[in-house]
Scaffold this active site. Structure first.
Site, mmCIF file in Angstrom:
data_model
loop_
_atom_site.group_PDB
_atom_site.id
_atom_site.type_symbol
_atom_site.label_atom_id
_atom_site.label_comp_id
_atom_site.label_asym_id
_atom_site.label_seq_id
_atom_site.Cartn_x
_atom_site.Cartn_y
_atom_site.Cartn_z
ATOM 1 N N GLY A 157 1.005 -1.031 -0.011
ATOM 2 C CA GLY A 157 -0.001 0.098 -0.098
ATOM 3 C C GLY A 157 0.884 1.367 0.037
ATOM 4 N N SER A 158 0.300 2.052 0.751
ATOM 5 C CA SER A 158 1.134 3.520 0.491
ATOM 6 C C SER A 158 2.340 3.419 1.299
ATOM 7 C CB SER A 158 0.050 4.443 1.375
ATOM 8 O OG SER A 158 -1.048 4.667 0.601
ATOM 9 N N VAL A 159 2.806 2.492 2.028
ATOM 10 C CA VAL A 159 4.239 2.828 2.406
ATOM 11 C C VAL A 159 5.204 2.651 1.309
ATOM 12 C CG1 VAL A 159 3.616 1.930 4.945
ATOM 13 C CG2 VAL A 159 4.392 0.519 3.300
#
Length: 486
Positions: free
Chosen positions: A214-216
């Site tokens: 995801g966004s990491v």
């Protein structure tokens, strides 16, 4: 000698020669194969004929041996806080072999390693009992406790690394198990229960499970954009319209917050704009994106020395797939160790150190027979660009979604990135909550952390977030490391 006797003598000589050849073949050529054969009980009997050496954390053993009272296996392995340390130690079983450090360093721990030949020989002359050597780890007991207790009853994992050296400070995975319960020769019920448990307590999620990041993953895309020169000023507006369409598709990229139109790289990371990072991944291109991911360690197994599964960045993705990969979706998948490595490299001014969890191997008399030293793995990002990434990640904690990781300690800055990764067909399953972070002082960064909460007890789907679930765990781990260093 008459002819018949000569023939008998030659025949007997050939038999003796064949016997010698066969004997040497078994003892030397096939020795390792036969020793490792699962049906060779003599190896297991020898393994537990004497007390094993110990695995050491903070100068204290987290393992032990007790007299099992058995006819064949004299000693049985014991563990201190077994469930907390199982992802590090693994198990050593009289019946089911061993894994992780217990398996990899079995020769040292049993005293059978060639490097301990002198100790074994000396013991024969002095009449002392044979002893195993010790494995001294890099782990920090306080950090491991914070990680394990922080995960609590949730399913997930934590990895903490010292950025300047690559030393692994914490490696936790839950749910876990107590290796003591399967150490003996009569533990079949416990073994069956563990291996059939659907929650997979024996799975090392920190090293062996790969998840959508995801966004990491956006910090990797930001690094690629900076290194490729697609962005030079992190506070300058980007040419990213709201509703930017995914290449080879008519579908617009969905953002979960407003303010993403032409947002700067700094602001886009703070509020986690999908459109900005997907467009940057497309601008950089799949070749350069893959090159950056691989510099951080993707697409290759890592050995700590316990093997970690290879994280994945799809090098054959088309433009649409690459854009989605750039925000941690599509085929992108990672271990918690890998995301800790990414964070550690950024915190270490762009230099990635090889992660390792064994500091030294010691003989029974405490002589050091092997000392592991820090080893540079790569330089994914220039120091200048790494410092830009640090400024952006610190903005996420100070002014964005990572506030629950802020230590509020004088002289300590914290950088981080939240992530909520959707998974399952049509994102039907509960999302994963990610958080990556580091703490930094004027002496450098002592710790970088990656946390994933795969499934949380008593938390509704709408309440699952990296900032809410995973960030407090990272905070506790960072605080434990800083406090242990005075």
């Amino acid at each position: 000698m008459n002819k018949p006797l000569r023939r008998v003598a030659i025949f007997c000589g050939l038999l003796v020669l064949a016997l010698l050849v066969r004997d040497n073949w078994l003892q030397f050529v096939r020795a390792d194969e036969l020793n490792a054969h699962p049906k060779n009980t003599r190896v297991r009997i020898e393994r537990y004929a004497n007390e094993r050496g110990n695995i050491i954390v903070d100068g204290k053993p987290i393992t032990g041996s007790v007299d099992s009272g058995g006819n064949y296996y004299k000693y049985k392995r014991t563990y201190v806080n077994g469930p907390m340390w199982a992802p590090v130690t693994g198990y050593a079983s009289q019946v089911y072999d061993a894994n992780f450090i217990e398996k990899i360093e079995d020769g040292i721990l049993t005293g059978n390693d060639d490097r301990l030949f002198f100790d074994r020989t000396l013991a024969m002359f002095t009449g002392e009992k044979k002893k195993g050597g010790d494995v001294v780890t890099t782990l920090n007991g306080a950090a491991q406790k914070a990680a394990f207790e922080g995960l609590g009853g949730n399913t997930g994992a934590v990895v903490a690394i010292e950025p300047s050296t690559g030393k692994i400070l914490a490696l936790a995975s839950t749910p876990s198990y107590d290796p003591s319960t399967i150490a003996g020769s009569n533990d079949e019920k416990a073994w069956v229960k563990l291996t059939e448990d659907k929650s997979k307590p024996m799975q090392n999620r920190a090293l062996r499970e790969i998840y959508p990041p995801g966004s990491v993953f956006k910090v990797v895309t930001a690094a690629a954009a900076l290194e490729a020169g697609k962005v030079t000023d992190i506070d300058a507006a980007t040419d990213t319209p709201e509703g930017w369409k995914i290449p080879l598709s008519t579908i617009p990229m969905k953002n979960h917050s407003g303010g993403c139109a032409n947002a700067s790289l700094n602001e886009a990371l703070r509020i986690s704009c999908n459109s900005v990072f997907a467009k940057l991944g497309d601008d950089v291109g799949v070749e350069k994106m893959n090159e950056m991911a691989e510099k951080f360690g993707f697409n290759a197994e890592q050995f700590t020395p316990v093997r970690s599964s290879a994280s994945v960045y799809d090098k054959k993705a088309d433009r649409g797939g690459n854009a989605l990969s750039s925000i941690g979706q599509f085929n992108t998948a990672t271990t918690p160790l890998q995301m800790a490595m990414v964070t550690a490299a950024i915190a270490n001014d762009g230099k990635l150190m090889k992660p390792y969890m064994i500091d030294q191997l010691r003989a029974p008399n405490l002589d050091v027979i092997k000392q592991n030293e820090p080893e540079e793995m790569s330089q994914p990002v220039s120091p200048e660009n790494a410092q830009k990434l640090q400024a952006m990640m610190e903005n996420v904690v100070s002014n964005g979604t990572g506030g629950k990781a802020d230590l509020n300690m004088d002289g300590v800055k914290v950088g981080g990135k939240t992530g909520t990764a959707q998974h399952g067909e049509k994102n039907a399953k509960r999302p994963y909550a990610w958080f990556i972070s580091y703490a930094k002082t004027d002496q450098g960064s002592p710790v970088a952390v990656a946390v994933i909460v795969e499934d949380a007890e008593g938390v509704g789907r709408e309440d699952i977030s990296g900032g809410g679930l995973a960030a407090p765990i990272a905070k506790a781990v960072m605080k434990a490391v800083l406090k242990s260093r005075g």
